[in-house]
Write an enzyme that holds these catalytic residues in place. Structure first.
Site: not given
Ligand code: GLU
Length: 471
Positions: A62-64, A97, A104, A68, A92, A362
Site C-alpha cells: 500500500h505504499h502507493r 513508474d 491480484k 492494482k 512491475k 490500465s
Molecule cells: N493482469 C495483468 C498483469 O498481470 C494486468 C494487470 C492490470 O492491468 O492491472 O499485469
C-alpha cells in the site's frame, strides 16, 4: 514439477536481488510482505445445484494507492499463487513508474466449464463480496483482466460496482480493461503483447546484449517460439511478426505443439484453430511435436512463454536451447531454473518488466476515467491545424506542393490509440534503459531479473523513506 512453490520462487528471487542493495533489512521485509489477503467462499446456483466457490483478493503493498492487479479465473487458483502474483504487481508497477501498489485476485473455477450467464453470476457475486469488504474502488483497489478473464468480466464488475455506489463520480475507475464503449480505452487489449514487443525490440537493439548471445542486432528474422495463444501470446505474436519481422517457427498450446520452419502466421493460425475445434494440430505445412512442452526445448533465438507460471523448472531448464527468453507470462521460470539458464548464458527478460504493458495501459485507462475525457479530444484539431499551417508555409517558401498522401500524414492530430501506443512505447523503452544501466554497470548482478528487482526495490524503498517509514 519444481519442488518449490511459485510464491517461494518469487521470494527467493527477491532475496537474491535484495542482497545487491543496501536497503535496511526492516524495509526489505516490509516490501516483501503481503499486506492483506481476503479469502472468501460464496454459494452460486449452477443449474439445479448450489456450488460453493472459493475466491481471493491479495493486496501486496500500500505504499502507493490504489492497489492494482488482474483477476484470474482458473481451477489452479490458491492463496499462494494469488500472493505471488500480487507481489509481482508491486515490482512491475514500480519498474514502469505506474503509481500503484500491487494486488491480484483469483476465483478458483474453470471458466470454460460455465455458461456466460453462470460466469456473470459468479463475477457479480465476487464483486459484491469485494465491495462489502472495501476491497475495490477507484482509490482503493482496481482489478483488471488476467488469465481466464477479459473485457466482458470487467464490464460486469463495473456494472455491479455502479449499482452499489450510485453517484460516485469516479466509479468508472474501479476496474480497468473494460470494453472501449464501457469506459475502456483503445489499445488495452493488445497492450501486454505490444509491450512485450517493445521490450524485446529494445534488448535486440542493444549491441552488447546481442554480442553476449551471438546474435545480430535487431528483431528482424529472429527464430521465435511462443507458448500460449491467449490474449498475451496472440498479440505478442501478431505484433512482433508484423512490426518486428520475427519468424515464428513453433507454437505450443494446451492441445499440443507444432513446428513450421518457414514461419507460422499467427493470425492464420488463430483462424485455423477456431475452425478446427479449438486445436492448432494439423495447421497446414506444420509438423506436430511429440508433446505440448516439446516446443520449449527447440533450438531458437527467442522463446516466449506466454501461458502460466512454472513452465521452465529444474526438470527441463538444462534442455532449453533458446538464446533469449522473454517472460510474457507471470513466473514461467522458477528461481532454481533461472540459475541453470544463467549458467548457460541465456538472457532472460523478466516478467515484472516485459509484461508490464498491460498495467501501463490500465493506468492510462484509469487516468482517462478520472478525467472523464478521452485522450486527444482537446488537442487533436488544434495540432492538425498547426501542422497544416506549417505545411502551407513550407509550400509558400519553397514554391513546391506536397502530395496528398504526405499532406494527410503530416497534418494528422493524434487519436487516443496513437497516444496510448506512444505512452506505452516510451514507458517500455525508458524502463528497459533503467534496467540495462544497472545490469551493465554491475557485473555481479548477473541477470536482468536481479537488475529489474534492484530498480524496483530502490524506488519502493524511496517511497517508504519519504513516507517516514525508515530507520
Ligand atoms: N493482469 C495483468 C498483469 O498481470 C494486468 C494487470 C492490470 O492491468 O492491472 O499485469
Amino acid at each position: 514439477m519444481s519442488e518449490i512453490s511459485f510464491l517461494d520462487s518469487v521470494n527467493r528471487n527477491f532475496d537474491r536481488a535484495a542482497s545487491f542493495t543496501s536497503i535496511p533489512k526492516g524495509i526489505l521485509e516490509m516490501i516483501k510482505a503481503c499486506n492483506a489477503v481476503y479469502e472468501i467462499q460464496f454459494p452460486v446456483r449452477i443449474g439445479t445445484e448450489v456450488q460453493v466457490i472459493k475466491a481471493f483478493r491479495a493486496q501486496h503493498s500500500h505504499h502507493r494507492l490504489p492497489t492494482k492487479g488482474g483477476i484470474r479465473y482458473s481451477k489452479m487458483v490458491n492463496k499462494d499463487e494469488v500472493e505471488a502474483l500480487a507481489a509481482l504487481m508491486t515490482y512491475k508497477c514500480a519498474i514502469v513508474d505506474v503509481p500503484f501498489g500491487g494486488a491480484k485476485g483469483g476465483v478458483a473455477i474453470n471458466p470454460w466449464q460455465y455458461t456466460e450467464e453462470q460466469l456473470e453470476k459468479i463475477t457479480r457475486r465476487y464483486t459484491t463480496e469485494l465491495i462489502r469488504k472495501n476491497f475495490i474502488g477507484p482509490g482503493i483497489d482496481v482489478p483488471a483482466p488476467d488469465y481466464g478473464t477479459g473485457p466482458r468480466e470487467m464490464a460486469w464488475i463495473l456494472d455491479t460496482y455502479v449499482t452499489f455506489k450510485g453517484g460516485e463520480i469516479d466509479a468508472a475507475g474501479c476496474v480497468t480493461g473494460k470494453p472501449v464503449n464501457q469506459n475502456g480505452i483503445q489499445g488495452r487489449t493488445e497492450a501486454t503483447g505490444r509491450g512485450v514487443y517493445y521490450g524485446l525490440r529494445e534488448l535486440c537493439e542493444t549491441p552488447d546484449a546481442m554480442k553476449k548471445v551471438g546474435l545480430t542486432t535487431g528483431l528482424q528474422g529472429k527464430r521465435t517460439v511462443i507458448q500460449g495463444l491467449g490474449n498475451v501470446g496472440q498479440y505478442t505474436g501478431i505484433i512482433m511478426q508484423k512490426e518486428g519481422g520475427i519468424k515464428i517457427i513453433a507454437v505450443a498450446e494446451y492441445e499440443g505443439s507444432i513446428i513450421k520452419e518457414d514461419g507460422i502466421d499467427i493470425e492464420e493460425l488463430m483462424a485455423y484453430r477456431k475452425s478446427n475445434n479449438n486445436s492448432i494440430i494439423g495447421f497446414p505445412g506444420s509438423t506436430t511435436l511429440a508433446d505440448r512442452t516439446s516446443a520449449l526445448e527447440l533450438d531458437c533465438d527467442i522463446l516466449i512463454p506466454a501461458a502460466l507460471e512454472n513452465q521452465i523448472t529444474i526438470e527441463n531448464a538444462d534442455k532449453i536451447k533458446a538464446k533469449i527468453i522473454g517472460e510474457a507470462a507471470n513466473g514461467p521460470i522458477t528461481s532454481e531454473a533461472e540459475v541453470v539458464l544463467a549458467k548457460k548464458g541465456i538472457i532472460v527478460v523478466p516478467d515484472m518488466y516485459l509484461n508490464a504493458g498491460g498495467v501501463t495501459v490500465s493506468y492510462f485507462e484509469w487516468l482517462k476515467n478520472l478525467s472523464h475525457m478521452r485522450f486527444g479530444r482537446m488537442e487533436k484539431r488544434f495540432d492538425s491545424t498547426m501542422y497544416a499551417r506549417l505545411v502551407a508555409t513550407v509550400e509558400d517558401l519553397s514554391g513546391k506542393k506536397i502530395g496528398e498522401t504526405e499532406r494527410a500524414l503530416l497534418t494528422r492530430g493524434a487519436d487516443e490509440i496513437d497516444l496510448v501506443r506512444s505512452g506505452l512505447e516510451e514507458t517500455m523503452v525508458s524502463s528497459f534503459q533503467q534496467i540495462w544501466k544497472v545490469y551493465a554497470a554491475r557485473p555481479e548482478v548477473e541477470t536482468l531479473r536481479n537488475a529489474a528487482f534492484i530498480v524496483a526495490l530502490e524506488k519502493i524503498s524511496n517511497d517508504y523513506a519519504n513516507l517516514g517509514i525508515f530507520p
